[in-house]
Enzyme design. Structure first.
Site, PDB file in Angstrom:
ATOM      1  N   TYR A  92       0.859  -1.172   0.079  1.00 35.38           N
ATOM      2  CA  TYR A  92      -0.134  -0.102   0.010  1.00 35.38           C
ATOM      3  C   TYR A  92       1.116   1.165   0.006  1.00 35.38           C
ATOM      4  O   TYR A  92       1.503   1.470   1.075  1.00 35.38           O
ATOM      5  CB  TYR A  92      -0.976  -0.226   1.206  1.00 35.38           C
ATOM      6  CG  TYR A  92      -1.883   1.038   1.375  1.00 35.38           C
ATOM      7  CD1 TYR A  92      -2.244   2.010   0.486  1.00 35.38           C
ATOM      8  CD2 TYR A  92      -2.383   1.313   2.597  1.00 35.38           C
ATOM      9  CE1 TYR A  92      -3.203   2.997   0.569  1.00 35.38           C
ATOM     10  CE2 TYR A  92      -3.279   2.308   2.797  1.00 35.38           C
ATOM     11  CZ  TYR A  92      -3.568   3.237   1.889  1.00 35.38           C
ATOM     12  OH  TYR A  92      -4.488   4.431   1.933  1.00 35.38           O
ATOM     13  N   LYS A 134      -1.681  -1.622  -3.727  1.00 37.95           N
ATOM     14  CA  LYS A 134      -2.715  -0.542  -3.634  1.00 37.95           C
ATOM     15  C   LYS A 134      -2.115   0.616  -3.898  1.00 37.95           C
ATOM     16  O   LYS A 134      -1.174   1.273  -2.752  1.00 37.95           O
ATOM     17  CB  LYS A 134      -3.629  -0.485  -2.243  1.00 37.95           C
ATOM     18  CG  LYS A 134      -4.397   0.526  -2.161  1.00 37.95           C
ATOM     19  CD  LYS A 134      -5.071   0.390  -0.832  1.00 37.95           C
ATOM     20  CE  LYS A 134      -6.040   1.830  -0.678  1.00 37.95           C
ATOM     21  NZ  LYS A 134      -6.647   1.883   0.684  1.00 37.95           N
TER      22      LYS A 134
END
EC number: 4.3.3.7
Length: 287
Positions: free
Chosen positions: A135, A163
């Site tokens: 992320y 992400k």
């Protein structure tokens, strides 16, 4: 793909005393799966107010969510922090709870180098058999993981996705260089459709609490080649994408859930609840 296309970064419901409201948490999980068509849920991510959740609360949330979902969607545990040993500890707890994967954020505040970021994620991935989603969210962490570091990490067997909240250019670089089986998710609702257009796989969303079913239609329309329909749905959702972030997340998505009949309580300090003026502005953009 094991996570599906639409992943909701779920808020954590609180009662009037600021404790986790378990009945409401169960109802929210059902709502996100059945009504908003989430394929996976991130539990105890930033949207779940992870900085103010204790390790005990996180473990309870992981276990409760796995049991409540009961195979209807995947459960991804947010176990990232800026302390590698602590992230390993949380990841082992999550694995013992039966989650399907973990989400690991770039270490915040201590501003590691790219080599430090690489070694941090490598060490956590080595500590677990679970699939790992990286992320990258520079607006929150200051340090930003480069495309080159992401692609280096993508060579590790159980690091399977990222992400990405940096630029569309960086998303494109990662997609272009990613090994087979490594997928890229937008972490920004506002560019979900452009990310799909450059080869991204899906979205880890906040707005899907409110317009998830329409977002699912958008993704399916794009994948079926109905690009104009997808663009129309994207434009319809865009005021929600933008409006939910006028205050620090998840303040306004929690307010929006109350407005659509799914109240989940307030936020923990240092966040504060939305003002009446903020809620009135929010009401105007909701479907």
């Amino acid at each position: 793909m094991q996570f599906g296309r639409l992943i909701t970064a779920m808020v954590t419901p609180f009662d009037d005393n600021g404790a986790i409201d378990w009945e409401t948490t169960g109802q929210l999980i059902d709502f996100l799966i059945e009504t908003q068509q989430s394929d996976s849920l991130v539990i105890s991510g930033t949207t779940g107010e992870s900085p103010t959740l204790t390790d005990e609360e996180k473990e309870q949330l992981f276990r409760f969510s796995v049991e409540r979902a009961n195979g209807r969607c995947k459960i991804i545990a947010g176990t990232g922090s800026n302390d590698t040993r602590h992230s390993i500890h949380l990841t082992k707890i999550a694995e013992s709870c039966g989650v399907d994967a973990v989400l690991l954020v770039v270490p915040y505040y201590n501003r590691p180098t790219q080599e430090g970021i690489y070694q941090h994620f490598k060490a956590i991935a080595a500590s677990t058999k679970l699939p790992v989603m990286l992320y990258n969210v520079p607006s929150r962490t200051v340090a930003s993981m480069t495309a080159e570091t992401t692609l280096r990490l993508a060579e590790i067997d159980n690091i399977v996705a990222t992400k990405e909240c940096a630029s569309l250019e960086q998303v494109t670089q990662i997609v272009a260089g990613a090994p087979a089986g490594f997928t890229v998710f937008s972490g920004d609702d506002g560019v979900a459709l452009p990310v799909l257009a450059v080869g991204g796989y899906g979205i880890v969303s906040v707005a899907s609490h409110i317009v998830g079913s329409k977002m699912k239609q958008m993704i399916e329309a794009y994948l079926a080649g109905r690009v104009e329909e997808a663009a129309k749905l994207h434009v319809e959702c865009f005021p929600v994408f933008k409006g939910l972030f006028e205050l620090p997340n998840p303040t306004l998505v929690k307010a929006a859930l109350a407005l659509i009949g799914q109240p989940v309580g307030g936020v923990r300090l240092p966040l504060v609840v939305a003002s009446e003026a903020d809620i009135e502005s929010l009401r105007r953009i909701l479907p």
